[in-house]
Design a protein around this motif. Structure first.
Motif, mmCIF file in Angstrom:
data_model
loop_
_atom_site.group_PDB
_atom_site.id
_atom_site.type_symbol
_atom_site.label_atom_id
_atom_site.label_comp_id
_atom_site.label_asym_id
_atom_site.label_seq_id
_atom_site.Cartn_x
_atom_site.Cartn_y
_atom_site.Cartn_z
ATOM 1 N N UNK A 139 0.720 -1.326 0.083
ATOM 2 C CA UNK A 139 0.015 -0.200 0.175
ATOM 3 C C UNK A 139 0.892 1.180 0.141
ATOM 4 N N UNK A 140 2.075 1.124 0.006
ATOM 5 C CA UNK A 140 3.046 2.287 0.114
ATOM 6 C C UNK A 140 3.104 2.942 1.715
ATOM 7 N N UNK A 141 4.151 3.581 1.848
ATOM 8 C CA UNK A 141 4.610 3.993 3.171
ATOM 9 C C UNK A 141 3.498 4.910 3.688
ATOM 10 N N UNK A 142 2.817 5.786 2.655
ATOM 11 C CA UNK A 142 1.717 6.532 3.242
ATOM 12 C C UNK A 142 0.444 5.740 3.380
ATOM 13 N N UNK A 143 0.423 4.514 3.156
ATOM 14 C CA UNK A 143 -0.784 3.653 3.297
ATOM 15 C C UNK A 143 -0.644 2.880 4.490
ATOM 16 N N UNK A 144 0.498 3.131 5.118
ATOM 17 C CA UNK A 144 0.597 2.566 6.431
ATOM 18 C C UNK A 144 0.375 3.484 7.412
ATOM 19 N N UNK A 145 -0.673 2.885 8.410
ATOM 20 C CA UNK A 145 -1.200 3.712 9.234
ATOM 21 C C UNK A 145 -1.411 2.922 10.849
ATOM 22 N N UNK A 146 -1.248 3.716 11.780
ATOM 23 C CA UNK A 146 -1.448 3.007 12.922
ATOM 24 C C UNK A 146 -2.701 1.966 12.992
ATOM 25 N N UNK A 147 -3.950 2.877 12.667
ATOM 26 C CA UNK A 147 -5.103 2.139 12.465
ATOM 27 C C UNK A 147 -5.066 0.937 11.724
ATOM 28 N N UNK A 148 -4.554 1.096 10.479
ATOM 29 C CA UNK A 148 -4.628 -0.041 9.595
ATOM 30 C C UNK A 148 -3.888 -1.229 9.991
ATOM 31 N N UNK A 149 -2.840 -0.869 10.584
ATOM 32 C CA UNK A 149 -1.984 -1.931 11.242
ATOM 33 C C UNK A 149 -2.423 -2.549 12.348
ATOM 34 N N UNK A 150 -3.143 -1.835 13.327
ATOM 35 C CA UNK A 150 -3.925 -2.502 14.537
ATOM 36 C C UNK A 150 -4.998 -3.614 14.106
ATOM 37 N N UNK A 151 -5.528 -2.867 12.987
ATOM 38 C CA UNK A 151 -6.814 -4.024 12.584
ATOM 39 C C UNK A 151 -5.854 -5.190 11.980
ATOM 40 N N UNK A 152 -4.755 -4.903 11.078
ATOM 41 C CA UNK A 152 -4.104 -6.193 10.460
ATOM 42 C C UNK A 152 -3.415 -7.139 11.760
ATOM 43 N N UNK A 153 -3.018 -6.700 12.734
ATOM 44 C CA UNK A 153 -2.697 -7.617 13.754
ATOM 45 C C UNK A 153 -3.306 -7.708 14.741
ATOM 46 N N UNK A 154 -4.614 -7.446 14.762
ATOM 47 C CA UNK A 154 -5.750 -7.498 15.882
ATOM 48 C C UNK A 154 -5.306 -6.926 17.004
ATOM 49 N N UNK A 155 -4.767 -5.706 17.130
ATOM 50 C CA UNK A 155 -4.602 -5.035 18.330
ATOM 51 C C UNK A 155 -5.455 -3.764 18.266
ATOM 52 N N UNK A 156 -5.278 -2.940 19.467
ATOM 53 C CA UNK A 156 -5.764 -1.813 19.704
ATOM 54 C C UNK A 156 -4.614 -0.642 19.098
#
Length: 197
Positions: A22-39
């Protein structure tokens, strides 16, 4: 490895893969939290900001690239054999699918105009420049060893060498197959042989 370190590794490994797609700009804390099932708070405990997360992803990507490409090449004696090994290692790295999105750094360099944060841009440019410098170093060593003609234009040859690598990536993306990697390998081989002394 502590539980905290293990969680950070999991987060970082996922971040690298997401950024490669998704690119570095597509990397967000929210999207990452969802991907690893964390808050989001769980992610923020390890990375205080999006910038810190992005820079850490670039650094992890550099470690993976170093291990997959440059580390393999350094085991080969300097000279023409090392250049052939560099060619093989680059294409093997792509075919192994180390990054889901292809070449992390090529993608990131193409995204640079959209990377507003100078710290992230600087990290991407630093690591990409390291690779270009390595290509030039391998060529310069080959000249010094007398395996290439003394009038070999080092920067020009490095540009052609890497240009073929990048062209193969584009061909694969457009044509949706990897047959062009064999063609690109042969083209780099011809390039190397053209300068052999």
């Amino acid at each position: 490895m502590s539980r905290k370190d293990s969680a950070k590794e999991l987060i970082l490994n996922q971040a690298v893969q997401m950024a490669s797609v998704a690119g570095l700009n597509g990397l967000t804390i929210g999207s990452l939290a969802e991907a690893v099932a964390m808050s989001k708070g769980g992610i923020s405990a390890h990375f205080k900001s999006k910038t810190e997360l992005q820079v850490a992803a670039v650094e992890r990507a550099a470690e993976l690239f170093q291990s997959a490409v440059v580390g393999q090449v350094l085991a080969e004696p300097a000279g023409i054999d090392r250049l052939y090994k560099l060619c093989d290692s680059w294409f093997r790295y792509l075919q192994q699918g180390i990054f889901l999105g292809g070449c992390f750094f090529t993608n990131a360099v193409l995204e640079l105009d959209d990377l507003a944060d100078s710290e992230v841009r600087a990290a991407v440019l630093r690591y990409y420049q390291n690779y270009l410098n390595f290509i030039e170093q391998c060529i310069a060593e080959t000249v010094e060893l007398g395996q290439f003609r003394p009038d070999t234009p080092i920067a020009e040859l490095a540009l052609q060498f890497h240009g073929i690598e990048i062209a193969a990536l584009v061909w694969r993306a457009v044509r949706s197959h990897e047959a062009q990697f064999a063609t690109a390998r042969a083209a780099i081989g011809n390039l190397i042989e053209n300068y052999r002394s």
